[in-house]
Design an enzyme around this catalytic site. Structure first.
Site, mmCIF file in Angstrom:
data_model
loop_
_atom_site.group_PDB
_atom_site.id
_atom_site.type_symbol
_atom_site.label_atom_id
_atom_site.label_comp_id
_atom_site.label_asym_id
_atom_site.label_seq_id
_atom_site.Cartn_x
_atom_site.Cartn_y
_atom_site.Cartn_z
ATOM 1 N N CYS A 112 -10.767 2.872 -0.096
ATOM 2 C CA CYS A 112 -9.351 3.178 0.129
ATOM 3 C C CYS A 112 -9.015 2.441 1.417
ATOM 4 O O CYS A 112 -9.774 2.534 2.394
ATOM 5 C CB CYS A 112 -9.151 4.678 0.296
ATOM 6 S SG CYS A 112 -7.516 5.125 0.916
ATOM 7 N N CYS A 126 -4.071 -1.611 -2.143
ATOM 8 C CA CYS A 126 -4.298 -0.192 -2.391
ATOM 9 C C CYS A 126 -5.306 -0.084 -3.530
ATOM 10 O O CYS A 126 -5.073 -0.615 -4.615
ATOM 11 C CB CYS A 126 -2.967 0.458 -2.777
ATOM 12 S SG CYS A 126 -3.146 2.143 -3.361
ATOM 13 N N HIS A 130 -7.079 2.952 3.684
ATOM 14 C CA HIS A 130 -6.905 3.758 4.888
ATOM 15 C C HIS A 130 -8.242 3.995 5.613
ATOM 16 O O HIS A 130 -8.261 4.237 6.819
ATOM 17 C CB HIS A 130 -6.317 5.131 4.534
ATOM 18 C CG HIS A 130 -4.852 5.119 4.242
ATOM 19 N ND1 HIS A 130 -4.318 4.575 3.111
ATOM 20 C CD2 HIS A 130 -3.799 5.609 4.952
ATOM 21 C CE1 HIS A 130 -3.001 4.733 3.122
ATOM 22 N NE2 HIS A 130 -2.660 5.355 4.236
ATOM 23 N N GLU A 143 -2.689 8.847 8.105
ATOM 24 C CA GLU A 143 -1.221 8.715 8.186
ATOM 25 C C GLU A 143 -0.672 9.492 9.385
ATOM 26 O O GLU A 143 0.384 9.163 9.912
ATOM 27 C CB GLU A 143 -0.551 9.190 6.886
ATOM 28 C CG GLU A 143 -0.702 8.216 5.711
ATOM 29 C CD GLU A 143 0.128 6.923 5.851
ATOM 30 O OE1 GLU A 143 1.212 6.955 6.445
ATOM 31 O OE2 GLU A 143 -0.350 5.871 5.374
ATOM 32 N N ASP A 174 0.879 -1.179 0.000
ATOM 33 C CA ASP A 174 0.000 0.000 0.000
ATOM 34 C C ASP A 174 0.912 1.225 0.000
ATOM 35 O O ASP A 174 2.134 1.119 0.126
ATOM 36 C CB ASP A 174 -0.902 -0.022 1.252
ATOM 37 C CG ASP A 174 -1.862 1.170 1.289
ATOM 38 O OD1 ASP A 174 -2.470 1.468 0.250
ATOM 39 O OD2 ASP A 174 -1.972 1.819 2.339
ATOM 40 N N SER A 175 0.289 2.402 -0.080
ATOM 41 C CA SER A 175 1.082 3.634 -0.025
ATOM 42 C C SER A 175 1.599 3.901 1.394
ATOM 43 O O SER A 175 2.544 4.662 1.570
ATOM 44 C CB SER A 175 0.220 4.813 -0.470
ATOM 45 O OG SER A 175 -0.899 4.935 0.391
HETATM 46 N N1 DGL Z 1 -4.685 3.264 0.670
HETATM 47 C C1 DGL Z 1 -4.602 3.545 -0.723
HETATM 48 C C2 DGL Z 1 -5.877 3.247 -1.441
HETATM 49 O O1 DGL Z 1 -6.506 2.271 -1.083
HETATM 50 C C3 DGL Z 1 -3.870 4.802 -1.113
HETATM 51 C C4 DGL Z 1 -4.225 6.054 -0.428
HETATM 52 C C5 DGL Z 1 -3.288 7.208 -0.731
HETATM 53 O O2 DGL Z 1 -2.072 7.050 -0.519
HETATM 54 O O3 DGL Z 1 -3.771 8.267 -1.162
HETATM 55 O O4 DGL Z 1 -6.266 3.916 -2.371
#
Ligand code: DGL
Length: 268
Positions: free
Chosen positions: A187, A76, A189, A155, A13-14
């Site tokens: 997402c 992600c 997150h 984050e 993931d990011s």
């Molecule tokens: N968690 C990621 C997603 O599912 C990326 C979120 C990001 O870094 O903007 O899209």
């Protein structure tokens, strides 16, 4: 390529978002070893375009495949939306994304056929969820909403408080007006924000976290090659980040409520 039972699973993931998927693997496939990569030097992916996302996902995939993983979970949505087909063609290892899991979960849950999807800009602009949902159920209505501030808030570990509640109110108001009864957390997150999102949407709206269906898909893919040398905890896995390992460990542990063990810095 043959799948080796004891080889690890790559997850990327990011940043900390993919830990929501790790949590589900730890719960459902507790014997599996995980190598996690969080591209924290490049977060948020929501600010990148499709070409940049493909390049970043490709670098991470090359790193994970070189570690001998038996499968990769692209945890992600942003890269799943734009890079998954590319990665599947390029590498001799199976890749699972998170889009299909979210869409199928939502189609299962909706009763009035009105589904919302909240995600990063590249995910919404790819229309990946909408296209798949319409293909599986042409009658469904899908409403997308970009929530750019959610990833920086997670984050930073700020999953509650007035600023987060206000952001949720502003982003989710248009979806409330549409009368959706199901909302895809598009997402990885966002499940960390589920309490505030749930409170804003109200109890009549079902929140769909794609992690559960993603890991069910992984289980199916591994078939007879599931590692049952467990159980392993979060601390038994290997974590790599491109940015600061100390802050990843600190925020990640706070969000997940468990020790992550050693976090290594890995520049790609
Ligand atoms: N968690 C990621 C997603 O599912 C990326 C979120 C990001 O870094 O903007 O899209």
């Amino acid at each position: 390529m043959s799948i080796e039972k004891n080889s690890p699973i790559g997850v990327f993931d990011s940043g900390v978002g993919g830990l929501t998927v790790v949590k589900e693997i730890v719960k459902r496939l507790p014997g599996e070893r995980i190598i996690y990569f969080g591209d924290t030097a490049n977060v948020p992916y929501g600010e990148k375009n499709a070409e940049e996302l493909i390049r970043l996902a490709d670098n991470i995939a090359a790193f994970l495949v070189a570690q001998g993983v038996k499968a990769v979970v692209d945890a992600c949505n942003s890269t799943s939306a734009v890079a998954l087909e590319y990665l599947r063609e390029r590498y001799d290892v199976p890749f699972i994304g998170v889009i299909e899991a979210g869409v199928k979960g939502a189609l299962n849950a909706t009763k009035n056929g009105k589904v919302g999807i909240i995600a990063t800009r590249p995910t919404i602009e790819s229309r990946a969820h909408k296209r798949l949902a319409k293909k599986l159920d042409p009658g469904v209505e899908v409403f997308g909403q970009v929530c750019s501030l959610f990833v920086p808030l997670v984050e930073a570990g700020r999953v509650s408080g007035p600023e987060t509640a206000l952001a949720a109110e502003i982003y989710l108001a248009p979806l409330l007006k549409k009368g959706i009864d199901t909302l895809i957390l598009g997402c990885t997150h966002y499940p960390f924000l589920a309490p505030v999102i749930g409170k804003t949407m109200g109890s009549d709206v079902t929140l769909v976290d794609p992690a559960e269906n993603t890991v069910k898909e992984l289980e199916k893919l591994l078939q007879g090659q599931i590692n049952d040398n467990g159980p392993r905890t979060f601390a038994d896995h290997e974590y790599f980040v491109s940015g600061d390992p100390v802050s990843f460990k600190d925020i990640g542990e706070k969000l997940i409520g468990a020790s992550l063990g050693r976090v290594n810095q890995q520049l790609l």
